[in-house]
Motif scaffolding. Structure first.
Motif, PDB file in Angstrom:
ATOM      1  N   ASP A  20       0.538  -0.738   0.138  1.00 28.83           N
ATOM      2  CA  ASP A  20      -0.085  -0.101   0.222  1.00 28.83           C
ATOM      3  C   ASP A  20       0.920   1.074   0.066  1.00 28.83           C
ATOM      4  OD1 ASP A  20       0.135   1.365   2.777  1.00 28.83           O
ATOM      5  OD2 ASP A  20      -0.062  -0.719   3.684  1.00 28.83           O
ATOM      6  N   LEU A  21       0.150   2.188  -0.413  1.00 24.12           N
ATOM      7  CA  LEU A  21       0.908   3.782  -0.928  1.00 24.12           C
ATOM      8  C   LEU A  21       2.084   3.994   0.258  1.00 24.12           C
ATOM      9  CD1 LEU A  21       1.113   6.094  -2.652  1.00 24.12           C
ATOM     10  CD2 LEU A  21      -0.777   7.303  -1.878  1.00 24.12           C
ATOM     11  N   ASN A  22       1.163   4.557   2.023  1.00 19.04           N
ATOM     12  CA  ASN A  22       1.712   3.950   3.147  1.00 19.04           C
ATOM     13  C   ASN A  22       3.306   3.391   2.912  1.00 19.04           C
ATOM     14  OD1 ASN A  22       0.566   6.574   4.033  1.00 19.04           O
ATOM     15  ND2 ASN A  22      -1.013   5.491   5.102  1.00 19.04           N
ATOM     16  N   ASN A  73       7.487   5.151   3.656  1.00 14.88           N
ATOM     17  CA  ASN A  73       7.923   4.767   4.600  1.00 14.88           C
ATOM     18  C   ASN A  73       9.277   4.041   4.274  1.00 14.88           C
ATOM     19  OD1 ASN A  73       5.865   6.339   6.230  1.00 14.88           O
ATOM     20  ND2 ASN A  73       4.908   4.618   6.685  1.00 14.88           N
ATOM     21  N   ARG A  74       8.870   3.368   3.571  1.00 19.12           N
ATOM     22  CA  ARG A  74      10.476   2.412   2.715  1.00 19.12           C
ATOM     23  C   ARG A  74      10.978   3.108   2.038  1.00 19.12           C
ATOM     24  NH1 ARG A  74       7.389  -2.944   1.001  1.00 19.12           N
ATOM     25  NH2 ARG A  74       6.953  -3.961   2.709  1.00 19.12           N
ATOM     26  N   VAL A  75      10.558   4.356   1.464  1.00 21.59           N
ATOM     27  CA  VAL A  75      11.493   4.934   0.717  1.00 21.59           C
ATOM     28  C   VAL A  75      12.610   5.992   1.082  1.00 21.59           C
ATOM     29  CG1 VAL A  75      11.570   6.504  -1.933  1.00 21.59           C
ATOM     30  CG2 VAL A  75      10.423   4.231  -1.676  1.00 21.59           C
ATOM     31  N   ILE A  76      11.450   6.400   2.027  1.00 24.79           N
ATOM     32  CA  ILE A  76      12.151   7.358   3.327  1.00 24.79           C
ATOM     33  C   ILE A  76      13.256   7.342   4.435  1.00 24.79           C
ATOM     34  CG2 ILE A  76      11.586   8.535   5.136  1.00 24.79           C
ATOM     35  CD1 ILE A  76       8.415   9.708   4.195  1.00 24.79           C
ATOM     36  N   ALA A  77      13.193   5.801   4.771  1.00 24.25           N
ATOM     37  CA  ALA A  77      13.800   4.561   5.222  1.00 24.25           C
ATOM     38  C   ALA A  77      14.636   4.819   4.906  1.00 24.25           C
ATOM     39  CB  ALA A  77      13.309   3.565   6.014  1.00 24.25           C
ATOM     40  N   ARG A  78      14.811   4.308   3.049  1.00 27.32           N
ATOM     41  CA  ARG A  78      15.542   3.671   2.751  1.00 27.32           C
ATOM     42  C   ARG A  78      16.905   4.433   1.977  1.00 27.32           C
ATOM     43  NH1 ARG A  78      13.565   0.975  -2.746  1.00 27.32           N
ATOM     44  NH2 ARG A  78      14.496   3.328  -3.483  1.00 27.32           N
TER      45      ARG A  78
END
Length: 194
Positions: free
Chosen positions: A133-135, A139-144
């Motif tokens: 899902d979008l959220n 969140n994954r990309v921001i963390a990565r």
């Protein structure tokens, strides 16, 4: 030799899913993005064309200036199309060699975030889309990538929608809980190797 296209939006977890497929000894994995990055630094054809199109700032000390290129292409669809037009033909040639070197495998996973956008889906026998899902993706990309929500959304908008990808896929892997993801990978592998 079956070519299995593996795609999904940024942050969906394609690389994680590819890693799960790589645990099967009779499967070869080709990560288009990783190979494209290598080729952008090693292929004289790509380097020359990038310098012509994007200027001297495209490279710093012989290495691709990824930040500079990303700033341009994720704000301008035409420039993104130009970049893809330079890089993808060389990635395709490289992938053809990879296929020749892996004839002993049951199938090849061809992981490509823009499988449909680059029309690479036409080379695939089967297509798997990884969905989150979008959220979760944001969140994954921001963390990565230590990215911002705005930057992530801009990249998401430059890709096909999940719905459009899913409609043209043979299988969909819902990548929310890792245990479920592993089970889905095993199920698909069993079908592909029957």
């Amino acid at each position: 030799m079956k070519i299995v296209g593996l795609t999904g939006g940024i942050g969906s977890g394609k690389t994680t899913v590819a890693k799960f497929f790589s645990e099967f000894k009779n499967v070869a994995i080709y990560i288009a993005d990783v190979e494209a990055k290598k080729l952008m630094n090693s292929s004289e054809i790509i380097k020359t064309k990038l310098l012509e199109e994007f200027g001297k700032e495209s490279f710093i000390k012989g290495e691709l200036n990824r930040t500079f290129i990303a700033e341009i292409v994720f704000k301008d669809k035409e420039k993104l199309a130009v970049l893809n037009g330079i890089v993808h033909p060389e990635v395709r040639k490289h992938f053809q060699k990879f296929i020749k070197n892996n004839q002993d495998k049951a199938y090849i996973i061809y992981e490509n975030a823009i499988l449909f956008e680059s029309k690479s889906n036409i080379f695939c026998d089967i297509i798997i889309t990884v969905y989150a899902d979008l959220n979760t993706k944001i969140n994954r990309v921001i963390a990565r990538d230590s990215s911002t929500k705005t930057a992530v959304l801009s990249r998401i908008k430059s890709q096909w929608s999940d719905a459009k990808k899913m409609l043209q896929s043979n299988y969909i892997i819902y990548n929310e809980k890792l245990e479920d993801t592993v089970n889905q990978v095993h199920k698909i592998h069993n079908i592909l190797t029957q």
